[in-house]
Design a protein around this motif. Structure first.
Motif, mmCIF file in Angstrom:
data_model
loop_
_atom_site.group_PDB
_atom_site.id
_atom_site.type_symbol
_atom_site.label_atom_id
_atom_site.label_comp_id
_atom_site.label_asym_id
_atom_site.label_seq_id
_atom_site.Cartn_x
_atom_site.Cartn_y
_atom_site.Cartn_z
ATOM 1 N N UNK A 197 -12.346 -8.647 -12.906
ATOM 2 C CA UNK A 197 -12.095 -9.462 -14.096
ATOM 3 C C UNK A 197 -12.018 -8.630 -15.372
ATOM 4 N N UNK A 198 -11.727 -7.343 -15.204
ATOM 5 C CA UNK A 198 -11.600 -6.446 -16.354
ATOM 6 C C UNK A 198 -10.215 -5.801 -16.418
ATOM 7 N N UNK A 199 -9.563 -5.710 -15.264
ATOM 8 C CA UNK A 199 -8.287 -4.984 -15.180
ATOM 9 C C UNK A 199 -7.564 -5.466 -13.924
ATOM 10 N N UNK A 200 -6.334 -5.003 -13.741
ATOM 11 C CA UNK A 200 -5.673 -5.246 -12.458
ATOM 12 C C UNK A 200 -4.885 -4.014 -12.050
ATOM 13 N N UNK A 201 -4.586 -3.950 -10.778
ATOM 14 C CA UNK A 201 -3.795 -2.838 -10.246
ATOM 15 C C UNK A 201 -2.330 -3.243 -10.184
ATOM 16 N N UNK A 202 -1.464 -2.332 -10.578
ATOM 17 C CA UNK A 202 -0.023 -2.483 -10.341
ATOM 18 C C UNK A 202 0.316 -1.521 -9.216
ATOM 19 N N UNK A 203 0.609 -2.075 -8.046
ATOM 20 C CA UNK A 203 0.658 -1.310 -6.814
ATOM 21 C C UNK A 203 2.073 -1.300 -6.242
ATOM 22 N N UNK A 204 2.274 -0.340 -5.382
ATOM 23 C CA UNK A 204 3.401 -0.334 -4.460
ATOM 24 C C UNK A 204 2.899 0.205 -3.138
ATOM 25 N N UNK A 205 3.614 -0.118 -2.078
ATOM 26 C CA UNK A 205 3.182 0.296 -0.745
ATOM 27 C C UNK A 205 4.338 0.925 0.013
ATOM 28 N N UNK A 206 3.984 1.677 1.024
ATOM 29 C CA UNK A 206 4.938 2.122 2.039
ATOM 30 C C UNK A 206 4.325 1.779 3.382
ATOM 31 N N UNK A 207 5.064 1.080 4.211
ATOM 32 C CA UNK A 207 4.584 0.678 5.532
ATOM 33 C C UNK A 207 5.468 1.329 6.580
ATOM 34 N N UNK A 208 4.859 2.057 7.491
ATOM 35 C CA UNK A 208 5.602 2.684 8.578
ATOM 36 C C UNK A 208 5.998 1.603 9.587
ATOM 37 N N UNK A 209 7.298 1.318 9.737
ATOM 38 C CA UNK A 209 7.706 0.230 10.633
ATOM 39 C C UNK A 209 7.459 0.527 12.108
ATOM 40 N N UNK A 210 7.116 1.774 12.419
ATOM 41 C CA UNK A 210 6.905 2.153 13.818
ATOM 42 C C UNK A 210 5.432 2.330 14.175
ATOM 43 N N UNK A 211 4.544 2.017 13.232
ATOM 44 C CA UNK A 211 3.118 2.174 13.521
ATOM 45 C C UNK A 211 2.346 1.128 12.729
ATOM 46 N N UNK A 212 1.039 1.282 12.680
ATOM 47 C CA UNK A 212 0.182 0.389 11.907
ATOM 48 C C UNK A 212 -0.226 1.032 10.578
ATOM 49 N N UNK A 213 0.452 2.105 10.174
ATOM 50 C CA UNK A 213 0.065 2.837 8.963
ATOM 51 C C UNK A 213 0.622 2.180 7.706
#
Length: 445
Positions: A197-213
């Motif tokens: 309740x003080x800040x927020x994250x501006x995120x992006x992700x990379x998901x490996x479509x061939x694994x669970x990473x």
């Protein structure tokens, strides 16, 4: 036969040009015509604006009436068919982007029209269909203040869905997973990153479509003012988002907070650091994070690459821009450069990197900075098309790049007003509907 020197030089230049042309393949395909008075169709956080399975490619955008349009083509054809759906959204708010994904069974999923609003989600009625059934909820909780929804493909044809729950300066990151086997959603994380309740994250992700990473990077923002963005942080999961570690493998205790986050780059407030990092990884699982900010001692924001080589984080400046600007204020900003996309290709002897961006110094064309060996980075620059895109930001077909290292960029000229015209109403610019393109490019060196 002997050629005069001038003629010989001309022939050599022609030969070099032919060799250069053969080193890459580029195709610009017109898809349709879309709303263009702000950047809602071309904002950076669209995952995905363009998406494909093994046979078919889809693109999504708002038309001038606010309807969601889905265009499609067979991957072996350059001919697109655009169909207006029954879905509508407030396209006058540039946050309200459209995101689409194809699951492993061929169903098309869509999330649209979000800026601190209830979840808007639909799924095609059958594989390959462009008829949608609106679904009121995925899980039933933390779905009343949704912003920045993003789909990612993961191993086995499942989908990951990320979004912010809450508002600017006070939001948390939520993660869901779609299971193709049961055709249901489950909650993976209700509060992966806690803004306290003080800040927020501006995120992006990379998901490996061939694994669970899953790789995650983010900046922090302390208030509604863009100038309070600071720092770049990192986390990784190898089990589909259930547990998370730092780059050295040290486990996180969830939720991640400002005090417990790993800081890949320390960047103070008022550095013109933009929100929403871009990221990818190479074949060894090393993450690459791209963004822009003003280096210490300078007044000009530059594009930077922050990457981990398996031992330590490195921060390198990519550009030598000369045009200063300020990000101070609220709402969607009119900015002389776009947020970038970063891609890596480890199929050859070295890992190549590609930064996709727009810059007023390059006449707002869709541009690329490329490096043939990220271990000793030397960046070269080129324009991918001679189109003035105004306030465009790059988004692309993630599954196609993962499968074939083909870049399919969503391109449209879009305008953008600076901030709010009135409370809760972002500025728009008078601009008639503009052509929507998909630019397909491949480095075949």
């Amino acid at each position: 036969m002997k050629f005069p020197v001038p003629k010989l030089l001309t022939l050599l230049c022609l030969l070099l040009a032919l060799v250069s042309c053969r080193s890459e393949k580029s195709t610009l395909m017109q898809v349709g015509t879309g709303w263009a008075q702000n950047s809602v169709n071309t904002t950076i956080f669209r995952k995905n604006s363009v998406v494909s399975d093994q046979n078919r490619q889809y693109a999504a955008y708002y038309d001038e009436s606010g309807h969601v349009v889905i265009a499609h083509r067979n991957l072996d054809s350059e001919d697109w068919t655009a169909e207006r759906t029954q879905l509508t959204g407030n396209m006058k708010d540039a946050h309200n982007s459209i995101c689409i994904a194809v699951d492993g069974d061929g169903f098309l999923h869509i999330a649209w029209d979000h800026h601190n609003t209830s979840l808007h989600y639909a799924k095609s009625t059958k594989p390959g269909s462009l008829e949608f059934a609106e679904i009121p909820s995925m899980i039933g909780s933390e779905e009343h203040s949704v912003t920045y929804p993003e789909f990612y493909s993961i191993a086995g044809g499942d989908l990951i869905f990320l979004y912010r729950d809450g508002g600017s300066g006070r939001g948390n990151l939520v993660m869901n997973r779609y299971h193709t086997a049961s055709k249901t959603w489950s909650r993976v994380q209700t509060k992966l990153i806690d803004g306290e309740n003080k800040r927020n994250s501006y995120w992006q992700a990379y998901v490996d479509p061939n694994s669970e990473s899953i790789y995650l990077s983010w900046t922090w923002r302390e208030t509604w003012d863009v100038s309070t963005n600071h720092d770049i942080c990192f986390a990784k999961s190898s089990d589909g988002g259930k547990s998370w570690v730092r780059s050295d493998g040290t486990p996180y205790v969830l939720p991640i907070t400002a005090a417990t986050a790993e800081y890949a780059a320390l960047i103070p407030q008022n550095s013109e650091l933009i929100n929403q990092t871009s990221m990818c990884s190479d074949s060894d699982g090393n993450p690459y994070i791209a963004s822009y900010w003003t280096p210490a001692g300078s007044k000009v924001p530059q594009f930077h690459l922050v990457h981990y080589d398996g031992y330590a984080w490195h921060n390198s400046q990519i550009t030598k821009r000369e045009t200063p600007f300020s990000l101070s204020g609220t709402g969607t900003k009119k900015i002389p450069i776009s947020r970038p996309q970063i891609l890596a290709d480890s199929t050859g002897d070295t890992t190549k990197a590609y930064l996709i961006f727009r810059d007023i110094e390059r006449d707002n064309r869709p541009s690329m900075a490329y490096c043939d060996d990220i271990s000793s980075p030397e960046w070269k620059f080129k324009d991918l098309a001679e189109i003035d895109t105004d306030q465009w930001e790059p988004s692309y077909d993630l599954p196609l790049w993962s499968r074939e290292k083909k870049l399919a960029l969503f391109i449209q000229r879009t305008a953008q007003g600076d901030g709010y015209a009135s409370e809760g109403q972002e500025k728009t610019v008078e601009l008639p509907p503009q052509p929507v393109y998909v630019l397909q490019w491949q480095d075949s060196r």
